[in-house]
Design an enzyme around this catalytic site. Structure first.
Site, PDB file in Angstrom:
ATOM      1  N   SER A 276       0.830  -1.203   0.000  1.00 47.76           N
ATOM      2  CA  SER A 276       0.000   0.000   0.000  1.00 47.76           C
ATOM      3  C   SER A 276       0.862   1.248   0.000  1.00 47.76           C
ATOM      4  O   SER A 276       2.072   1.195   0.136  1.00 47.76           O
ATOM      5  CB  SER A 276      -0.896   0.006   1.233  1.00 47.76           C
ATOM      6  OG  SER A 276      -0.120   0.279   2.380  1.00 47.76           O
ATOM      7  N   LYS A 277       0.205   2.383  -0.170  1.00 47.86           N
ATOM      8  CA  LYS A 277       0.886   3.663  -0.237  1.00 47.86           C
ATOM      9  C   LYS A 277       1.741   3.910   1.007  1.00 47.86           C
ATOM     10  O   LYS A 277       2.859   4.402   0.925  1.00 47.86           O
ATOM     11  CB  LYS A 277      -0.172   4.756  -0.378  1.00 47.86           C
ATOM     12  CG  LYS A 277       0.383   6.156  -0.357  1.00 47.86           C
ATOM     13  CD  LYS A 277      -0.744   7.154  -0.497  1.00 47.86           C
ATOM     14  CE  LYS A 277      -0.350   8.570  -0.165  1.00 47.86           C
ATOM     15  NZ  LYS A 277       0.861   8.742   0.624  1.00 47.86           N
ATOM     16  N   ARG A 278       1.192   3.546   2.160  1.00 52.17           N
ATOM     17  CA  ARG A 278       1.906   3.725   3.427  1.00 52.17           C
ATOM     18  C   ARG A 278       3.272   3.043   3.440  1.00 52.17           C
ATOM     19  O   ARG A 278       4.239   3.573   3.970  1.00 52.17           O
ATOM     20  CB  ARG A 278       1.071   3.146   4.576  1.00 52.17           C
ATOM     21  CG  ARG A 278       0.117   4.105   5.217  1.00 52.17           C
ATOM     22  CD  ARG A 278      -0.522   3.432   6.418  1.00 52.17           C
ATOM     23  NE  ARG A 278       0.416   3.303   7.533  1.00 52.17           N
ATOM     24  CZ  ARG A 278       0.562   4.216   8.489  1.00 52.17           C
ATOM     25  NH1 ARG A 278      -0.162   5.300   8.456  1.00 52.17           N
ATOM     26  NH2 ARG A 278       1.415   4.029   9.474  1.00 52.17           N
TER      27      ARG A 278
END
Length: 504
Positions: free
Chosen positions: A261-263
């Site tokens: 994910s982006k995180r």
RNA sequence: GGCCCGGUCGUCUAACGGUUAGGACGUCAGAUUUUCAUUCUGGUAAUCGGGGUUCGAUUCCCCGUCGGGCUGCCA
């Protein structure tokens, strides 16, 4: 029948690198089989519409080198390619299912559905769904009289259309990557096919469009595997032949816990988006592979080998080589953890393969943004000298800025280590030595200096390291005499004089 | 909870049922180099566990376990 595959993203935000891989595998499959690749925009959820996302998808895919044969931009005989432009098609098709009792109306409010879920959870029923059991307690075509249903619809009461999921039916499916999969329909639910806003859900729209667009192979992420039985049953309900399916393994976080994910990118210091994305609502910026300095061919190579390989020991491929070799049956079943380090290595390899002029072209643009106007020939020579040590094109500046700007300061540690009491004398000698050279080429200077060093019984390190510090600012970089040749006589002497002044 | 899909070095992966379980990234050591990097050489490290089937299982079957996905009027 010729192969037709599609990539069908939803414009709800930037395309994730996993999505890029799905697009890539579709592209490679199409190329390998002389088929067509279609880009279809799945925008049936108006509540999740994000400004600029569709353009982003098109630009990102273009950057990595994935070309489509049919799309919103290119058109095609199966147009339109944006689902919000195909509304009437879906209404027509849902009516067919309604007429044939494959689907039914339901009037439950979101609150009532929530109530039902809580209830099922508390009662610990094994299967907690809106299905052939629970629908008898809800407001729908099964519990309401035909007249009631008609009345509700004509009076404008919101309704959805649900699939009439049969009970206790063995659904046998085949996946190109996983083989045979069996599911009993009793574990499935009466999925909503048509929403109260007049638009279909993904499930309906994708079956209708894939059929109408004559898609032969559906290659998509593994997260769709649980809805495959529904899709198969839908094809069946329509009386259509389903395409072949291949569900790609997911790209996992580097630590292996969950989807990438982006995180993860923010935390691990690597991009998860192909190109830069600025969130229109928060203005938050996410750097892309492109802006990070990755070459598109390296990203493609890395992505292709994440979950697939040709079975040989070759690791570096161009997109056209991949198109030749790709085999969907060789795709891995298990999810693959993303490896940022190996990704860098791929870039380094592709950077190395790039010819000097092409790289110099890139670097020159970079230099212009720094207001440095150098001759292309010179830039190319610099690139040639330092390209081996670069991982990114953006490393070039750190590696070679001293060719364009004389060092202002000298690295303290380097000075401390190499600048001795007698160094100034040595440097003065070198200055007068260099002044006398007419032939200022690397080899000649090197030979002359070596002779001089031997004559004076000095060591290379004692002479060359301080000299390097004055020319470069630090004890790093390529062969010193190559640097000297490139800098030229005038500039070399200038830098030495400057150093002499500084250390006197 | 239910359903589905998976499990070979730390990571990506190779291995007609028979291999000293191979390669790459990483890492470690050495060589080369005036420096840093590159490069080269070498080392390191794996078949989730238990049962079967078989002369023989990484490979086939079952169970367990672990991991992941799905379980929305999202896609």
């Amino acid at each position: 029948m010729s192969v037709r595959v599609r990539f069908a993203p939803s414009p709800t935000g930037p395309l994730h690198i996993g999505g890029v891989r799905t697009a890539l595998f579709n592209y490679l499959f199409a190329k390998k089989n002389n088929g067509k690749l279609i880009l279809r925009i799945e925008d049936t959820d108006q509540t999740r519409y994000v400004e600029g996302a569709e353009n982003y998808i098109v630009e990102a895919l273009q950057w990595v080198g994935i070309e489509f044969d049919e799309s919103v931009q290119k058109g095609g005989i199966y147009a339109p390619y944006r689902q919000s432009d195909r509304k009437n098609i879906y209404s027509e098709q849902i009516n067919f299912l309604l007429k044939n009792k494959k689907a039914y109306y339901a009037f439950d409010t979101p609150e009532e559905l929530e109530q039902m879920r809580i209830h099922l959870q508390e009662s610990k029923t094994p299967v907690q769904h809106y299905n052939f059991i629970t629908r008898d307690k809800m407001k729908n075509s099964f519990t309401l009289s035909d007249e009631d249903v008609k009345q509700k619809i004509t009076s404008g009461e919101p309704y959805v259309v649900r699939f009439d999921m049969p009970a206790n039916k063995e659904v046998i499916m085949n996946d190109l990557i996983r083989g045979e999969i069996k599911v009993n329909s009793s574990t499935l639910d009466d999925k909503i096919l048509f929403k109260s806003d007049g638009l279909p859900t993904y499930h309906l729209a994708n079956i209708v469009d894939d059929h109408l667009m004559e898609i032969t192979h559906v290659i998509r992420g593994e997260e769709w595997l649980p809805s495959l039985p529904l899709h198969i049953l839908l094809y069946d309900a329509f009386g259509w032949n389903p395409p072949e399916f291949a569900h790609l393994p997911l790209i996992l976080k580097p630590n292996g816990k969950g989807k990438l994910s982006k995180r993860d990118g923010d935390q691990g210091g690597f991009p998860v988006f192909p190109i830069e994305w600025i969130d229109p609502s928060t203005n938050e910026k996410s750097t892309g592979y492109r802006e990070y300095g990755y070459l598109p061919q390296a990203v493609v190579n890395m992505l292709a080998l994440l979950g697939w390989n040709p079975g040989t020991e070759q690791e570096i491929f161009s997109i056209s080589e991949l198109s030749e070799l790709f085999d969907i049956l060789k795709v891995q079943k298990a999810g693959a953890k993303f490896d940022p380090k190996k990704t860098k290595w791929f870039n380094q390899q592709h950077l190395k393969k790039l010819d000097t002029n092409a790289l110099a072209e890139i670097y020159n643009k970079d230099l212009k943004t720094k207001n440095i106007d150098a001759k292309f020939d010179f830039v190319a020579k610099v690139v040639d000298l330092v390209k081996d040590r670069a991982v990114f094109a953006s490393d070039l500046w750190d590696l070679s800025n001293y060719f364009f700007i004389p060092p202002e300061n000298y690295d303290e540690k380097a000075v401390k280590k190499f600048w001795k009491d007698d160094t100034l004398d040595i440097i003065r000698h070198l200055h007068s030595l260099f002044s006398g050279y007419n032939d200022f080429t690397s080899n000649t200077i090197e030979n002359n200096v070596k002779v001089w060093i031997e004559q004076n019984q000095l060591s290379f390190g004692k002479v060359l390291n301080p000299l390097r510090i004055l020319l470069v600012g630090n004890t790093i970089g390529p062969h010193l005499f190559d640097i000297i040749e490139l800098l030229g006589k005038e500039e070399t002497l200038k830098r030495i004089s400057k150093g002499i002044k500084k250390f006197s």
